[in-house]
Design an enzyme around this catalytic site. Structure first.
Site, PDB file in Angstrom:
ATOM      1  N   ASP A 208       1.229   4.769  -0.178  1.00 55.06           N
ATOM      2  CA  ASP A 208       2.176   5.260  -1.369  1.00 55.06           C
ATOM      3  C   ASP A 208       1.524   4.638  -2.558  1.00 55.06           C
ATOM      4  O   ASP A 208       1.833   4.954  -3.617  1.00 55.06           O
ATOM      5  CB  ASP A 208       3.522   4.368  -0.962  1.00 55.06           C
ATOM      6  CG  ASP A 208       4.291   5.217   0.010  1.00 55.06           C
ATOM      7  OD1 ASP A 208       3.669   6.384   0.649  1.00 55.06           O
ATOM      8  OD2 ASP A 208       5.250   4.880   0.430  1.00 55.06           O
ATOM      9  N   ASN A 209       0.735   3.367  -2.659  1.00 52.90           N
ATOM     10  CA  ASN A 209       0.363   2.742  -3.743  1.00 52.90           C
ATOM     11  C   ASN A 209      -1.378   2.693  -3.722  1.00 52.90           C
ATOM     12  O   ASN A 209      -1.954   1.950  -4.121  1.00 52.90           O
ATOM     13  CB  ASN A 209       0.705   1.367  -3.825  1.00 52.90           C
ATOM     14  CG  ASN A 209       2.125   1.186  -3.896  1.00 52.90           C
ATOM     15  OD1 ASN A 209       2.568   1.350  -4.942  1.00 52.90           O
ATOM     16  ND2 ASN A 209       2.968   1.016  -2.700  1.00 52.90           N
TER      17      ASN A 209
ATOM     18  N   ASP B 239       4.209   7.911   9.185  1.00 54.89           N
ATOM     19  CA  ASP B 239       3.772   7.814  10.733  1.00 54.89           C
ATOM     20  C   ASP B 239       3.318   9.242  11.180  1.00 54.89           C
ATOM     21  O   ASP B 239       4.053  10.181  10.723  1.00 54.89           O
ATOM     22  CB  ASP B 239       4.931   7.435  11.420  1.00 54.89           C
ATOM     23  CG  ASP B 239       5.179   5.933  11.147  1.00 54.89           C
ATOM     24  OD1 ASP B 239       4.302   5.187  10.271  1.00 54.89           O
ATOM     25  OD2 ASP B 239       6.079   5.121  11.519  1.00 54.89           O
TER      26      ASP B 239
ATOM     27  N   ASP C 232       2.789  -4.412   7.452  1.00 58.13           N
ATOM     28  CA  ASP C 232       3.561  -2.982   6.994  1.00 58.13           C
ATOM     29  C   ASP C 232       4.234  -3.047   5.810  1.00 58.13           C
ATOM     30  O   ASP C 232       3.891  -4.319   5.278  1.00 58.13           O
ATOM     31  CB  ASP C 232       4.559  -2.870   8.414  1.00 58.13           C
ATOM     32  CG  ASP C 232       4.961  -1.493   8.589  1.00 58.13           C
ATOM     33  OD1 ASP C 232       4.761  -0.686   7.869  1.00 58.13           O
ATOM     34  OD2 ASP C 232       5.485  -0.986   9.667  1.00 58.13           O
TER      35      ASP C 232
ATOM     36  N   GLU D  11       0.396   0.555   4.348  1.00 58.72           N
ATOM     37  CA  GLU D  11       1.349   0.526   3.364  1.00 58.72           C
ATOM     38  C   GLU D  11       1.537   2.295   3.150  1.00 58.72           C
ATOM     39  O   GLU D  11       2.056   2.742   2.341  1.00 58.72           O
ATOM     40  CB  GLU D  11       0.600  -0.065   2.384  1.00 58.72           C
ATOM     41  CG  GLU D  11       1.209   0.092   0.903  1.00 58.72           C
ATOM     42  CD  GLU D  11       0.635   1.460   0.324  1.00 58.72           C
ATOM     43  OE1 GLU D  11       1.068   1.508  -0.720  1.00 58.72           O
ATOM     44  OE2 GLU D  11      -0.305   2.131   0.804  1.00 58.72           O
ATOM     45  N   TRP D  12       1.137   3.078   4.009  1.00 64.46           N
ATOM     46  CA  TRP D  12       1.348   4.465   4.100  1.00 64.46           C
ATOM     47  C   TRP D  12       0.521   5.330   2.942  1.00 64.46           C
ATOM     48  O   TRP D  12       0.987   6.426   2.980  1.00 64.46           O
ATOM     49  CB  TRP D  12       2.821   4.806   4.334  1.00 64.46           C
ATOM     50  CG  TRP D  12       3.415   3.930   5.029  1.00 64.46           C
ATOM     51  CD1 TRP D  12       2.959   3.380   6.409  1.00 64.46           C
ATOM     52  CD2 TRP D  12       4.698   3.349   4.838  1.00 64.46           C
ATOM     53  NE1 TRP D  12       4.068   2.652   6.899  1.00 64.46           N
ATOM     54  CE2 TRP D  12       5.164   2.443   5.999  1.00 64.46           C
ATOM     55  CE3 TRP D  12       5.561   3.183   3.664  1.00 64.46           C
ATOM     56  CZ2 TRP D  12       6.204   1.780   6.106  1.00 64.46           C
ATOM     57  CZ3 TRP D  12       6.662   2.416   3.869  1.00 64.46           C
ATOM     58  CH2 TRP D  12       7.080   1.362   4.894  1.00 64.46           C
TER      59      TRP D  12
END
Ligand code: GLA
Length: 410
Positions: free
Chosen positions: A193-194, A212, A157, A190-191
């Protein structure tokens, strides 16, 4: 000088470098561990940190006895909350002895004895999202710990990561796992984002593309701490241009499923169809001990699973929207296509889809279905029934939030 250059070249081609006298660091993920989207169960969506040995054993038992394992679900993944709040005197992570009174190793052995695989969770930051010890600064030690325990999957995560770079942090853990030597599927959480899809392929086997999930069709759930969770259709729509980055062994991960949680069976069915159309990893997130037969039937639908697990591994895309009905298409192996009509509106809709006026073009992967040149047989995958061919207009009525999924066979 020449000798040194040769040595250096050898080291680089092997992608390994020596560290002191005893360690040989390896770089790059374990290849080939997830040639089709991985399938299993993850504790988070239903249980959050309320997890224990009994839950895991019962879940593993039901995974086998219910037919989920036979359908392909085989990873049992414990998400956040499996450890104590401190590392031990050696700096090792400590599985919570109250939740896991017989230790983690014996639990993992139990899961393995059922023919299943086992996964754990940690975080690239100083602490996990729920506040347990994170891996930052302990990457190689934790990787050895996991290898020794015998896990098969690590979800990693991105909370509490101020000041570090995602690409580097995930590469470090990937190298640590490789060096520890046990093949472990590496799941980057890491959703998006990067942009993990741009650098994740040599690093991990799957990567989250969103924040999520929330058990609703199309909502945004705003948390008081100023972040949002998302209904499954919102996630499906979230990243428009990244399907070309997904494929065998490097999947865009649309998050663990909410099938069997708070939505009705119609929405669950559409959720599952979407995750199959998108070639998403399929992690169930429900309580197997309370699973209805309708939920089980959705999760084990063989025809839909064959769309998700198709060996081409191409993520589907939204082809067109007709009066609120979205038409999603996905090229399959042997020239076939999957087509899903999703009624995104609040009322029932009629579709009359004239194949001859449509031509599916997948510009990312170079596939095309030209219905004026090729006639396809049509199979309704939810009814498991053949229903004509593409020379005739396809007509159907679709309830609000419902889906029709077809397979077109040339
Ligand atoms: C993040 C992840 C979730 C879950 C929790 C655990 O929010 O995105 O999937 O792992 O952390 O704390």
């Amino acid at each position: 000088m020449k000798k040194i250059a040769l040595l250096l070249a050898l080291c680089l081609t092997n992608m390994s470098f020596s560290q002191g006298n005893t360690h040989k660091q390896q770089a790059g993920k374990f290849e080939g561990l997830a040639m089709t989207p991985p399938m299993g169960w993850n504790s988070w969506n239903t249980f959050a940190t309320n997890i224990d040995e009994k839950l895991v054993k019962e879940t593993a038992d039901i995974m086998v006895s219910s037919g989920l394992a036979a359908a392909g679900y085989n990873y049992i993944v414990l998400d956040d909350g499996w450890m104590t709040h401190e590392r031990d005197a050696n700096g090792d992570l400590v599985p919570d002895p109250e939740k896991f009174p017989n230790g983690m190793k014996s639990l993992i052995d139990y899961v393995h004895s059922k023919g299943l695989k086992f996964g754990l969770y940690n975080c690239a930051g100083t602490k996990t999202c729920a506040g347990y010890p994170g891996t930052r600064g302990y990457e190689y030690q934790d990787a050895r710990f996991y290898a020794k325990l015998g896990i098969d999957f690590l979800k990693y995560d991105w909370c509490n990561t101020e000041g570090i770079t995602a690409k580097e942090a995930y590469a470090t853990m990937s190298n640590a796992l490789k060096t520890a030597g046990r093949p472990i599927v590496f799941s980057l959480c890491e959703w998006g984002d990067n942009q993990p899809w741009e650098w994740g392929k040599p690093v991990g086997n799957l990567w989250r593309i969103s924040g999520d999930i929330y058990p609703c069709f199309d909502c945004e759930f705003k948390h008081p701490e100023n972040w949002s969770s998302w209904g499954f259709m919102k996630i499906a729509d979230m990243r428009k241009d990244i399907r070309k980055y997904s494929g065998p062994d490097h999947w865009n991960d649309f998050d663990m499923m909410e099938v069997g949680n708070e939505m009705n069976d119609t929405e669950d069915k559409t959720h599952f169809a979407m995750w199959c159309m998108l070639s998403s990893p399929l992690f169930t997130g429900n309580d197997y001990r309370k699973m209805s037969k309708e939920t089980l039937a959705i999760l084990t639908n063989k025809e839909l699973l064959s769309v998700n697990q198709d060996k081409l591994g191409i993520q589907g895309f939204k082809y067109i929207i007709l009066d609120g009905v979205e038409v999603w298409v996905k090229p399959l192996s042997d020239g076939a296509w999957a087509v899903s009509f999703v009624n995104r509106t609040e009322t029932a809709k009629k579709v009359a889809f004239d194949w001859s006026k449509n031509n599916f073009k997948d510009i990312d992967f170079g596939y095309e279905a030209d219905f004026s040149k090729t006639t396809f047989k049509i199979k309704d995958l939810w009814k498991n029934k053949e229903t004509g061919n593409t020379t005739k207009v396809f007509s159907a009525s679709i309830a609000s939030h419902d889906v029709i999924t077809l397979k077109l066979i040339p």
